[in-house]
Design a protein around this motif. Structure first.
Motif, PDB file in Angstrom:
ATOM      1  N   SER A 192       0.841  -1.196   0.000  1.00  0.00           N
ATOM      2  CA  SER A 192       0.000   0.000   0.000  1.00  0.00           C
ATOM      3  C   SER A 192       0.874   1.243   0.000  1.00  0.00           C
ATOM      4  O   SER A 192       2.030   1.209   0.414  1.00  0.00           O
ATOM      5  N   ALA A 193       0.287   2.354  -0.402  1.00  0.00           N
ATOM      6  CA  ALA A 193       1.010   3.624  -0.478  1.00  0.00           C
ATOM      7  C   ALA A 193       1.390   4.147   0.905  1.00  0.00           C
ATOM      8  O   ALA A 193       2.362   4.884   1.039  1.00  0.00           O
ATOM      9  N   SER A 194       0.628   3.770   1.931  1.00  0.00           N
ATOM     10  CA  SER A 194       0.947   4.196   3.291  1.00  0.00           C
ATOM     11  C   SER A 194       0.318   3.227   4.285  1.00  0.00           C
ATOM     12  O   SER A 194      -0.656   2.540   3.969  1.00  0.00           O
ATOM     13  N   TYR A 195       0.871   3.198   5.489  1.00  0.00           N
ATOM     14  CA  TYR A 195       0.245   2.408   6.549  1.00  0.00           C
ATOM     15  C   TYR A 195      -1.102   3.011   6.918  1.00  0.00           C
ATOM     16  O   TYR A 195      -2.011   2.292   7.328  1.00  0.00           O
TER      17      TYR A 195
ATOM     18  N   TYR B  83      13.401  16.063   3.568  1.00  0.00           N
ATOM     19  CA  TYR B  83      12.330  15.078   3.405  1.00  0.00           C
ATOM     20  C   TYR B  83      12.709  13.830   4.184  1.00  0.00           C
ATOM     21  O   TYR B  83      13.841  13.343   4.090  1.00  0.00           O
ATOM     22  N   SER B  84      11.734  13.317   4.941  1.00  0.00           N
ATOM     23  CA  SER B  84      11.987  12.141   5.761  1.00  0.00           C
ATOM     24  C   SER B  84      10.692  11.404   6.054  1.00  0.00           C
ATOM     25  O   SER B  84       9.616  11.994   6.050  1.00  0.00           O
ATOM     26  N   HIS B  85      10.815  10.130   6.326  1.00  0.00           N
ATOM     27  CA  HIS B  85       9.713   9.379   6.917  1.00  0.00           C
ATOM     28  C   HIS B  85       9.570   9.896   8.352  1.00  0.00           C
ATOM     29  O   HIS B  85      10.581  10.242   8.987  1.00  0.00           O
ATOM     30  N   PRO B  86       8.355   9.994   8.895  1.00  0.00           N
ATOM     31  CA  PRO B  86       8.189  10.514  10.260  1.00  0.00           C
ATOM     32  C   PRO B  86       9.040   9.795  11.313  1.00  0.00           C
ATOM     33  O   PRO B  86       9.526  10.424  12.250  1.00  0.00           O
ATOM     34  N   ALA B  87       9.248   8.497  11.149  1.00  0.00           N
ATOM     35  CA  ALA B  87       9.994   7.731  12.142  1.00  0.00           C
ATOM     36  C   ALA B  87      11.480   8.103  12.177  1.00  0.00           C
ATOM     37  O   ALA B  87      12.129   7.921  13.203  1.00  0.00           O
ATOM     38  N   THR B  88      12.009   8.629  11.071  1.00  0.00           N
ATOM     39  CA  THR B  88      13.430   8.974  11.013  1.00  0.00           C
ATOM     40  C   THR B  88      13.674  10.483  11.029  1.00  0.00           C
ATOM     41  O   THR B  88      14.818  10.923  10.982  1.00  0.00           O
ATOM     42  N   ALA B  89      12.627  11.268  11.115  1.00  0.00           N
ATOM     43  CA  ALA B  89      12.747  12.731  11.020  1.00  0.00           C
ATOM     44  C   ALA B  89      13.603  13.328  12.142  1.00  0.00           C
ATOM     45  O   ALA B  89      14.411  14.226  11.887  1.00  0.00           O
ATOM     46  N   LYS B  90      13.454  12.850  13.359  1.00  0.00           N
ATOM     47  CA  LYS B  90      14.235  13.410  14.464  1.00  0.00           C
ATOM     48  C   LYS B  90      15.716  13.078  14.317  1.00  0.00           C
ATOM     49  O   LYS B  90      16.577  13.893  14.663  1.00  0.00           O
ATOM     50  N   LEU B  91      16.024  11.904  13.809  1.00  0.00           N
ATOM     51  CA  LEU B  91      17.419  11.545  13.550  1.00  0.00           C
ATOM     52  C   LEU B  91      18.027  12.500  12.525  1.00  0.00           C
ATOM     53  O   LEU B  91      19.130  13.016  12.722  1.00  0.00           O
ATOM     54  N   LEU B  92      17.292  12.769  11.463  1.00  0.00           N
ATOM     55  CA  LEU B  92      17.759  13.688  10.432  1.00  0.00           C
ATOM     56  C   LEU B  92      17.903  15.103  10.986  1.00  0.00           C
ATOM     57  O   LEU B  92      18.939  15.759  10.811  1.00  0.00           O
TER      58      LEU B  92
ATOM     59  N   LEU C  48      -0.047   8.862  15.437  1.00  0.00           N
ATOM     60  CA  LEU C  48      -0.010   7.533  16.034  1.00  0.00           C
ATOM     61  C   LEU C  48       1.387   6.931  15.922  1.00  0.00           C
ATOM     62  O   LEU C  48       2.027   7.041  14.878  1.00  0.00           O
ATOM     63  N   THR C  49       1.844   6.298  16.992  1.00  0.00           N
ATOM     64  CA  THR C  49       3.079   5.514  16.967  1.00  0.00           C
ATOM     65  C   THR C  49       2.700   4.033  17.019  1.00  0.00           C
ATOM     66  O   THR C  49       1.536   3.689  17.239  1.00  0.00           O
ATOM     67  N   TRP C  50       3.698   3.158  16.902  1.00  0.00           N
ATOM     68  CA  TRP C  50       3.416   1.731  16.962  1.00  0.00           C
ATOM     69  C   TRP C  50       2.769   1.349  18.300  1.00  0.00           C
ATOM     70  O   TRP C  50       1.787   0.610  18.330  1.00  0.00           O
ATOM     71  N   GLY C  51       3.309   1.854  19.398  1.00  0.00           N
ATOM     72  CA  GLY C  51       2.748   1.516  20.713  1.00  0.00           C
ATOM     73  C   GLY C  51       1.293   1.946  20.832  1.00  0.00           C
ATOM     74  O   GLY C  51       0.454   1.215  21.361  1.00  0.00           O
TER      75      GLY C  51
ATOM     76  N   LEU D 161      -0.785   2.424  18.305  1.00  0.00           N
ATOM     77  CA  LEU D 161      -1.537   1.549  17.389  1.00  0.00           C
ATOM     78  C   LEU D 161      -1.847   0.221  18.081  1.00  0.00           C
ATOM     79  O   LEU D 161      -2.978  -0.269  18.030  1.00  0.00           O
ATOM     80  N   HIS D 162      -0.844  -0.343  18.732  1.00  0.00           N
ATOM     81  CA  HIS D 162      -0.985  -1.644  19.383  1.00  0.00           C
ATOM     82  C   HIS D 162      -2.153  -1.645  20.380  1.00  0.00           C
ATOM     83  O   HIS D 162      -2.950  -2.584  20.398  1.00  0.00           O
ATOM     84  N   TYR D 163      -2.269  -0.588  21.176  1.00  0.00           N
ATOM     85  CA  TYR D 163      -3.334  -0.530  22.178  1.00  0.00           C
ATOM     86  C   TYR D 163      -4.656  -0.005  21.624  1.00  0.00           C
ATOM     87  O   TYR D 163      -5.721  -0.504  21.977  1.00  0.00           O
ATOM     88  N   GLN D 164      -4.585   0.982  20.749  1.00  0.00           N
ATOM     89  CA  GLN D 164      -5.818   1.577  20.224  1.00  0.00           C
ATOM     90  C   GLN D 164      -6.618   0.594  19.370  1.00  0.00           C
ATOM     91  O   GLN D 164      -7.836   0.667  19.303  1.00  0.00           O
ATOM     92  N   TYR D 165      -5.929  -0.359  18.743  1.00  0.00           N
ATOM     93  CA  TYR D 165      -6.598  -1.294  17.836  1.00  0.00           C
ATOM     94  C   TYR D 165      -6.654  -2.719  18.401  1.00  0.00           C
ATOM     95  O   TYR D 165      -6.710  -3.681  17.640  1.00  0.00           O
ATOM     96  N   LEU D 166      -6.674  -2.847  19.712  1.00  0.00           N
ATOM     97  CA  LEU D 166      -6.751  -4.177  20.333  1.00  0.00           C
ATOM     98  C   LEU D 166      -7.961  -4.974  19.854  1.00  0.00           C
ATOM     99  O   LEU D 166      -7.897  -6.200  19.744  1.00  0.00           O
ATOM    100  N   ASP D 167      -9.050  -4.304  19.570  1.00  0.00           N
ATOM    101  CA  ASP D 167     -10.251  -5.002  19.119  1.00  0.00           C
ATOM    102  C   ASP D 167     -10.162  -5.447  17.665  1.00  0.00           C
ATOM    103  O   ASP D 167     -10.945  -6.300  17.235  1.00  0.00           O
ATOM    104  N   GLN D 168      -9.235  -4.868  16.903  1.00  0.00           N
ATOM    105  CA  GLN D 168      -9.156  -5.162  15.469  1.00  0.00           C
ATOM    106  C   GLN D 168      -7.894  -5.915  15.053  1.00  0.00           C
ATOM    107  O   GLN D 168      -7.866  -6.501  13.978  1.00  0.00           O
ATOM    108  N   LEU D 169      -6.865  -5.878  15.906  1.00  0.00           N
ATOM    109  CA  LEU D 169      -5.593  -6.514  15.564  1.00  0.00           C
ATOM    110  C   LEU D 169      -5.144  -7.460  16.662  1.00  0.00           C
ATOM    111  O   LEU D 169      -5.191  -7.117  17.848  1.00  0.00           O
ATOM    112  N   GLU D 170      -4.691  -8.642  16.267  1.00  0.00           N
ATOM    113  CA  GLU D 170      -4.143  -9.605  17.221  1.00  0.00           C
ATOM    114  C   GLU D 170      -2.697  -9.893  16.844  1.00  0.00           C
ATOM    115  O   GLU D 170      -2.419 -10.382  15.739  1.00  0.00           O
ATOM    116  N   LEU D 171      -1.774  -9.569  17.749  1.00  0.00           N
ATOM    117  CA  LEU D 171      -0.360  -9.800  17.506  1.00  0.00           C
ATOM    118  C   LEU D 171      -0.098 -11.302  17.412  1.00  0.00           C
ATOM    119  O   LEU D 171      -0.405 -12.051  18.336  1.00  0.00           O
TER     120      LEU D 171
END
Length: 176
Positions: free
Chosen positions: A34-37, A105-114, A65-68, A70-80
């Motif tokens: 997909s074009a984006s998550y 230009y950066s992906h949000p996850a790497t923007a602070k590193l840049l 949203l961060t991964w953490g 996402l993990h909690y907000q979508y507990l009803d829709q996603l099972e790890l």
């Protein structure tokens, strides 16, 4: 088995999905890029019983949203279902020395590193590191992207190079 993840084919997400399929001998598995998550997350009800492969470094500006989260907000829709470590393609921070636009230009996850290294005047977020590089080619002074995607010109230099490991999470989509 259908695995939804970030595209295009040049992304670390696609590489990780390919690795997971090969490592687990899932010859009938299919990868859907997909074009984006954000697109995947917004369509979760349509993907019931499929899978989502996402890095723990996930961060979405569009969804705030961060991964953490996402993990909690979508507990009803996603099972790890599974997690694994798979190295990212080497990352490079690039400067176009002839451009003084101050644009990065950066992906949000790497923007602070840049931003910690180059202090850009403007930071634009891209859905993938591959897309960040494509956008940088037009008017950027800086980017952080995968080394495999670049072709350096004589006007560019690599400021830094990284070889990070990543933890990948595989979720089964429960739907609603």
């Amino acid at each position: 088995m259908i695995i939804h993840t970030l595209g295009p084919q040049e992304t670390d997400s696609n590489d990780a999905a390919q690795y997971y399929i090969q490592h687990n001998a899932l010859s009938k598995a299919q990868i859907v890029l997909s074009a984006s998550y954000t697109d995947i997350i917004n369509a979760l009800p349509q993907y019931q019983n499929d899978f989502l492969l996402i890095p723990t470094a996930f961060k979405s500006v569009a969804l705030n949203l961060t991964w953490g989260e996402l993990h909690y907000q979508y507990l009803d829709q996603l099972e790890l279902k599974d997690c694994f470590i798979h190295r990212l393609n080497p990352l490079v921070m690039i400067e176009h020395c002839q451009r003084k636009s101050g644009i990065a230009y950066s992906h949000p996850a790497t923007a602070k590193l840049l931003a910690a290294k180059v202090h850009p005047q403007q930071m634009y977020y891209s859905a993938s590191k591959y897309l960040a590089y494509q956008q940088y080619l037009h008017d950027g002074q800086y980017t952080l992207t995968n080394e495999k995607n670049i072709v350096l010109s004589s006007e560019e230099k690599i400021i830094a190079r990284y070889e990070p490991q990543m933890i990948w999470s595989l979720y089964q989509i429960k739907g609603l």
